[in-house]
Design an enzyme around this catalytic site. Sequence first.
Site, PDB file in Angstrom:
ATOM      1  N   CYS A   1       0.822  -1.215   0.000  1.00 28.00           N
ATOM      2  CA  CYS A   1       0.000   0.000   0.000  1.00 28.00           C
ATOM      3  C   CYS A   1       0.849   1.255   0.000  1.00 28.00           C
ATOM      4  O   CYS A   1       0.430   2.304  -0.504  1.00 28.00           O
ATOM      5  CB  CYS A   1      -0.961  -0.003   1.172  1.00 28.00           C
ATOM      6  SG  CYS A   1      -0.169  -0.253   2.778  1.00 28.00           S
TER       7      CYS A   1
ATOM      8  N   HIS B   1      -1.216   0.589   7.538  1.00 32.15           N
ATOM      9  CA  HIS B   1      -1.780   0.688   6.190  1.00 32.15           C
ATOM     10  C   HIS B   1      -1.729   2.143   5.724  1.00 32.15           C
ATOM     11  O   HIS B   1      -1.876   3.067   6.515  1.00 32.15           O
ATOM     12  CB  HIS B   1      -3.225   0.184   6.194  1.00 32.15           C
ATOM     13  CG  HIS B   1      -3.874   0.153   4.845  1.00 32.15           C
ATOM     14  ND1 HIS B   1      -3.377  -0.594   3.791  1.00 32.15           N
ATOM     15  CD2 HIS B   1      -4.982   0.775   4.366  1.00 32.15           C
ATOM     16  CE1 HIS B   1      -4.163  -0.435   2.739  1.00 32.15           C
ATOM     17  NE2 HIS B   1      -5.136   0.405   3.057  1.00 32.15           N
TER      18      HIS B   1
END
Length: 835
Positions: free
Chosen positions: A324, A795
């Site tokens: 990510c 994330h």
Amino acid sequence: KMERLTPAVLDRVVIPKQGQRILKEECVFSFENLDSADGVYVSLNSYMAFSKHFAMLDHIKTGNALYLNIKRRPVEKKPDELEPPKKKPTILGIGVEGGFDADAKPATEERYALAIAPDFVEIPLPNDQLSEKVQSAISAVLAAQSTDKAEEVATWVAGQDMPVSEHALTLQQLDNGKLVPPTGWKCEWEGCDQDTNLWMNLTDGTILCGRRQPDGSGGNGHALSYYEKTKYPLCVKLATITPEGADVFSYAEDDMVRDIYLEQHLAHFGVDIAKMKKTEMSIHELERDIQYSLDSHRIEEKGKQCVPAYGPGYTGLTNLGNSCYMASLMQVLFTIPSFQQRFYEGRESIFEHAPADPTRDFHCQMAKLANGLLSGEYSKPPSQAEQMDTSEGESTPKHHESSVRPRMFKTLVGAGHPEFSSMRQQDVLEFYQHIMNLITQKERAYPGEGFDPSTALQFKIEDRIKCNASGQIKLTTRTDNVLSLPVPLEKMTNHAEVAAYEARKKEQEDQKQAAKQGEKPATETPKKDDEPPVRPIIPLQACLEEFAADENIASFFSTAINDRTTATKTSGLATFPEVLVLHIRKFVMGPRWEPKKLDIFLQAPETLDLEWLRAKGMLPGETALPEAGGRAGGSAGGAAAPDEGIISTLESMGFSRNRSSRAALAVQNSNAEDAMNWLFAHMEDPGIDDPLPTPGADSKQPAASSPAVDEESVAMLSSMGFSRDQATAALRATDGNLERATDWIFSHADQLDAMATGEVAAAPAAAEQQADTAPAKYKLLAFISHMGGSTASGHYVCHIQKEGKWVKFNDDRVEFSEATPFDMGYLYFYQRTHQ
């Protein structure tokens, strides 16, 4: 159709060699794959996979005409083969009763045909009339392992299957009493002030910088030099120490290794990771869970009815496993006009100049990714049938895939890098610097016409140092591509609310401890364990002001008084970039070596006026600090020869001969201590490594002769994209030391184009540099947010403004934002408005 298989066509068929890469899942120039309408076309000469469009271009470019067309299609089961509908999972588990089905994959089959260019007429397979050579070539493709899967497995193995070091089993640590603090590290090699990529030697606790990476990042290689001197084998990377372990490198084995006694080896130097391990969740850990949940809900906008976005510029990136950080950054970079122009608008030229293996060409893979994200070919609205899932009698929205898998890109840009080649989560800031360095390096080596799009993010910082004893001024400039900003917690705008929350939290902790000891609290207060944390609110303006604030230098060598004194340093921007990247320093190391994230809300405005941050240069009435021995980039004409005794002393401390000679001349050969102090004060001078002129000669004229350079070192620098003249000049400026030459050549990028063999052009004076007079006004273009306790986990999600609307890019999901979390950013990208 068989008559089309002429000798000219068949002669170009090549049987692949043992171990040869065979690509058969995805086009090397686009994201067309086996599931696409036309499938892929595998050349029976190069064994590269192409879409039909690029197979035609390959045919025109190479003359290859025979391709194996492979298509993958779902298999529709007959009514008597259908299984009864599966029940919805009732427990969180895979492959167990009531859990998720481990084998729940749609049934597919592959269909094969031999395609002959240029019209790609197909011969169905199998076909017994084909020659043995063609049959063998086809069989090799069909038997080849999936390259995509092989690279994924190799990445996992590289990141996790590390050998146990034999040196860890018998390591003898010196009882020198050294204790290593959790912050404030710097390389301890004489003359080096590197404060990143630092490694601690596990024998004596010496902290030194790591090797320089091929992209120009990393350190100055002093940890390796120290090993060569001491033969102390093991080092641990300081910034990676967590309760679960750390990165350990063995110079004796020249590889990353596992140290099974790492905990006690670190404890020897006061790093007690045993205390970092938790046996139960404290109130602070519970708070961290609450904070992560809040971050997730705010950054990912959970609970909001975010509408999916489709079309050009709205394509997602499939997560390849902790990728990510890469997805968020590349989405933002390809929103910047210079990147769009270089890699999207210029993609046809890039593909035209592609080498034999485009998967290993940086420009090809950047252009491929740009086309995937910006063309809209892979981001189309779902059909009416795809929008609803009624498999169990319910009508529920179904997620529609509108993303591409950047496997080739990730493999290429991570190759050779110990972190980005792994499947571990990474710091998006470090990846940003890695990509910027790669672009600069690859643009210099590019054979066709092009330009470096990363210059749109570059700017110059002016450091202004005022000698408090003489009042005289020293100005230095440095080029950067990110403005890293401290977080001044004392500037929060909600002191009272935070203080009240901290008091309640402390009372809860006291009550918990009292209950654990069997004591009853003196007063009963309502429990608020589920109370959301109250975070400090910090204005972005306060962070910018902290960057520009006066900094006191306690020990500054002043050439005005030829002695040490105090000084005041301030910084400003000498030039302003088209896109300004702001890094918010949210991640710090706690007093017990625990990674800590500053959970704050940052008041980031959508517009910025940074005119007040513009550097002033030398003001009327101010006097510049004298440069003993002439300018920093060279000594005055007719200067005496530097004292060999001083040079020898400084060289023994790790300084180059060039720097040692310059320092001796600067202090008029007084003594080694003064020369060393001068060097420490001038380490960042732009011309500190420029060659010195011959004593008594005109400094503007080249030396009569130049020392020879090692041809292998020249070849090594040339392979990085620099010309022979540039590589030669860098080696001569650093006494032929390859590592220092690599560092030098990257720090003198602005001068390279004007460089001639054996002579380095001086840095232009401030007055000669192109003036930046446009207004320093900016508008927020994008920001990247992070959820989680450290950059090694969690994330990343990015939000980008497109066509007047804010869009959320969360890996493969691209949606219009409903509650844009402007205050959650880690990296902010502001675009200059020129208004």
